[in-house]
Design a protein around this motif. Structure first.
Motif, PDB file in Angstrom:
ATOM      1  N   MET A  72       0.837  -1.188   0.000  1.00 44.20           N
ATOM      2  CA  MET A  72       0.000   0.000   0.000  1.00 44.20           C
ATOM      3  C   MET A  72       0.879   1.247   0.000  1.00 44.20           C
ATOM      4  N   THR A  73       0.496   2.191  -0.763  1.00 43.82           N
ATOM      5  CA  THR A  73       1.221   3.463  -0.754  1.00 43.82           C
ATOM      6  C   THR A  73       0.422   4.464   0.060  1.00 43.82           C
ATOM      7  N   PRO A  74       1.122   5.212   0.861  1.00 53.15           N
ATOM      8  CA  PRO A  74       0.393   6.209   1.656  1.00 53.15           C
ATOM      9  C   PRO A  74      -0.234   7.260   0.746  1.00 53.15           C
ATOM     10  N   GLN A  75      -1.394   7.683   1.140  1.00 53.45           N
ATOM     11  CA  GLN A  75      -2.064   8.727   0.360  1.00 53.45           C
ATOM     12  C   GLN A  75      -1.354  10.052   0.558  1.00 53.45           C
ATOM     13  N   GLU A  76      -1.255  10.781  -0.531  1.00 54.59           N
ATOM     14  CA  GLU A  76      -0.689  12.122  -0.427  1.00 54.59           C
ATOM     15  C   GLU A  76      -1.697  13.017   0.270  1.00 54.59           C
ATOM     16  N   PRO A  77      -1.198  13.908   1.101  1.00 55.51           N
ATOM     17  CA  PRO A  77      -2.139  14.795   1.790  1.00 55.51           C
ATOM     18  C   PRO A  77      -2.876  15.684   0.788  1.00 55.51           C
ATOM     19  N   THR A  78      -4.125  15.930   1.073  1.00 56.19           N
ATOM     20  CA  THR A  78      -4.918  16.808   0.222  1.00 56.19           C
ATOM     21  C   THR A  78      -4.430  18.234   0.412  1.00 56.19           C
ATOM     22  N   PRO A  79      -4.052  18.896  -0.682  1.00 55.50           N
ATOM     23  CA  PRO A  79      -3.572  20.277  -0.522  1.00 55.50           C
ATOM     24  C   PRO A  79      -4.691  21.179  -0.032  1.00 55.50           C
ATOM     25  N   GLU A  80      -4.319  22.109   0.834  1.00 53.92           N
ATOM     26  CA  GLU A  80      -5.295  23.083   1.315  1.00 53.92           C
ATOM     27  C   GLU A  80      -5.612  24.052   0.180  1.00 53.92           C
ATOM     28  N   PRO A  81      -6.847  24.549   0.154  1.00 50.96           N
ATOM     29  CA  PRO A  81      -7.163  25.524  -0.898  1.00 50.96           C
ATOM     30  C   PRO A  81      -6.281  26.756  -0.760  1.00 50.96           C
ATOM     31  N   ALA A  82      -5.939  27.321  -1.885  1.00 50.27           N
ATOM     32  CA  ALA A  82      -5.079  28.511  -1.885  1.00 50.27           C
ATOM     33  C   ALA A  82      -5.787  29.657  -1.171  1.00 50.27           C
ATOM     34  N   GLN A  83      -5.022  30.395  -0.384  1.00 47.67           N
ATOM     35  CA  GLN A  83      -5.574  31.547   0.320  1.00 47.67           C
ATOM     36  C   GLN A  83      -5.850  32.659  -0.687  1.00 47.67           C
ATOM     37  N   ASP A  84      -6.997  33.281  -0.545  1.00 45.48           N
ATOM     38  CA  ASP A  84      -7.382  34.371  -1.436  1.00 45.48           C
ATOM     39  C   ASP A  84      -6.734  35.657  -0.935  1.00 45.48           C
ATOM     40  N   ILE A  85      -5.655  36.058  -1.579  1.00 42.00           N
ATOM     41  CA  ILE A  85      -4.934  37.261  -1.166  1.00 42.00           C
ATOM     42  C   ILE A  85      -5.138  38.335  -2.226  1.00 42.00           C
ATOM     43  N   ARG A  86      -6.017  39.266  -1.900  1.00 41.54           N
ATOM     44  CA  ARG A  86      -6.276  40.390  -2.790  1.00 41.54           C
ATOM     45  C   ARG A  86      -6.240  41.668  -1.971  1.00 41.54           C
ATOM     46  N   LEU A  87      -5.848  42.737  -2.614  1.00 39.37           N
ATOM     47  CA  LEU A  87      -5.820  44.052  -1.974  1.00 39.37           C
ATOM     48  C   LEU A  87      -6.889  44.929  -2.599  1.00 39.37           C
ATOM     49  N   TYR A  88      -7.452  45.783  -1.781  1.00 43.20           N
ATOM     50  CA  TYR A  88      -8.483  46.705  -2.242  1.00 43.20           C
ATOM     51  C   TYR A  88      -8.073  48.120  -1.848  1.00 43.20           C
ATOM     52  N   VAL A  89      -8.118  49.019  -2.810  1.00 40.05           N
ATOM     53  CA  VAL A  89      -7.776  50.414  -2.567  1.00 40.05           C
ATOM     54  C   VAL A  89      -9.037  51.117  -2.082  1.00 40.05           C
ATOM     55  N   LEU A  90      -8.945  51.766  -0.911  1.00 38.33           N
ATOM     56  CA  LEU A  90     -10.134  52.351  -0.300  1.00 38.33           C
ATOM     57  C   LEU A  90     -10.632  53.591  -1.026  1.00 38.33           C
ATOM     58  N   GLU A  91      -9.762  54.324  -1.687  1.00 38.70           N
ATOM     59  CA  GLU A  91     -10.157  55.492  -2.477  1.00 38.70           C
ATOM     60  C   GLU A  91      -9.563  55.334  -3.873  1.00 38.70           C
ATOM     61  N   PRO A  92     -10.119  54.425  -4.686  1.00 39.84           N
ATOM     62  CA  PRO A  92      -9.481  54.095  -5.972  1.00 39.84           C
ATOM     63  C   PRO A  92      -9.385  55.257  -6.944  1.00 39.84           C
ATOM     64  N   GLU A  93     -10.237  56.268  -6.787  1.00 41.93           N
ATOM     65  CA  GLU A  93     -10.156  57.411  -7.704  1.00 41.93           C
ATOM     66  C   GLU A  93      -8.944  58.287  -7.410  1.00 41.93           C
ATOM     67  N   ASN A  94      -8.326  58.127  -6.235  1.00 42.28           N
ATOM     68  CA  ASN A  94      -7.200  58.971  -5.850  1.00 42.28           C
ATOM     69  C   ASN A  94      -5.832  58.287  -5.943  1.00 42.28           C
ATOM     70  N   TRP A  95      -5.795  56.975  -5.975  1.00 40.08           N
ATOM     71  CA  TRP A  95      -4.524  56.243  -5.888  1.00 40.08           C
ATOM     72  C   TRP A  95      -4.286  55.390  -7.126  1.00 40.08           C
TER      73      TRP A  95
END
Length: 95
Positions: free
Chosen positions: A1-24
C-alpha cells in the motif's frame, strides 16, 4: 500500500483593495532611481527606499510601499470594505 498524499489546502485568497481608488494608482517601480516611501517605518527615523520591481501606491507626489499603504489604510485585505462606510480600515501587517 502506498500512503495517500495529503490533500492540498485551498489557496488563500490574497487580494488588496484600494479604499479610495479614484485617488490612488498602484505602480511597479521600473528603475533604480532613488525614490523613497512617503512614510517612515515604526521605530525608524529615516525614509526607506523603493526598489526596482517593488509594487507601491502613488497619489500625486506621495509614494507608499505596500507595508506603509496597509498601515495608513490606503489599501486593505477586507473585500467588503465598501459595506463599512467611509471609515478607513487600518490593517496590522507585519513589517
Amino acid at each position: 500500500m502506498t500512503p495517500q498524499e495529503p490533500t492540498p489546502e485551498p489557496a488563500q485568497d490574497i487580494r488588496l483593495y484600494v479604499l479610495e481608488p479614484e485617488n490612488w494608482q498602484a505602480r511597479v517601480k521600473l528603475d533604480w532611481e532613488k525614490e523613497y516611501c512617503y512614510q517612515k517605518n515604526p521605530g525608524e527615523d529615516f525614509f526607506h527606499r523603493l526598489v526596482a520591481g517593488e509594487v507601491y501606491f502613488q497619489r500625486e507626489d506621495e509614494r507608499y510601499c505596500l507595508n506603509c499603504a496597509l498601515r495608513r489604510g490606503i489599501v486593505t485585505y477586507d473585500r467588503l470594505n465598501w459595506q463599512h462606510g467611509t471609515k478607513k480600515s487600518r490593517t496590522n501587517f507585519p513589517i
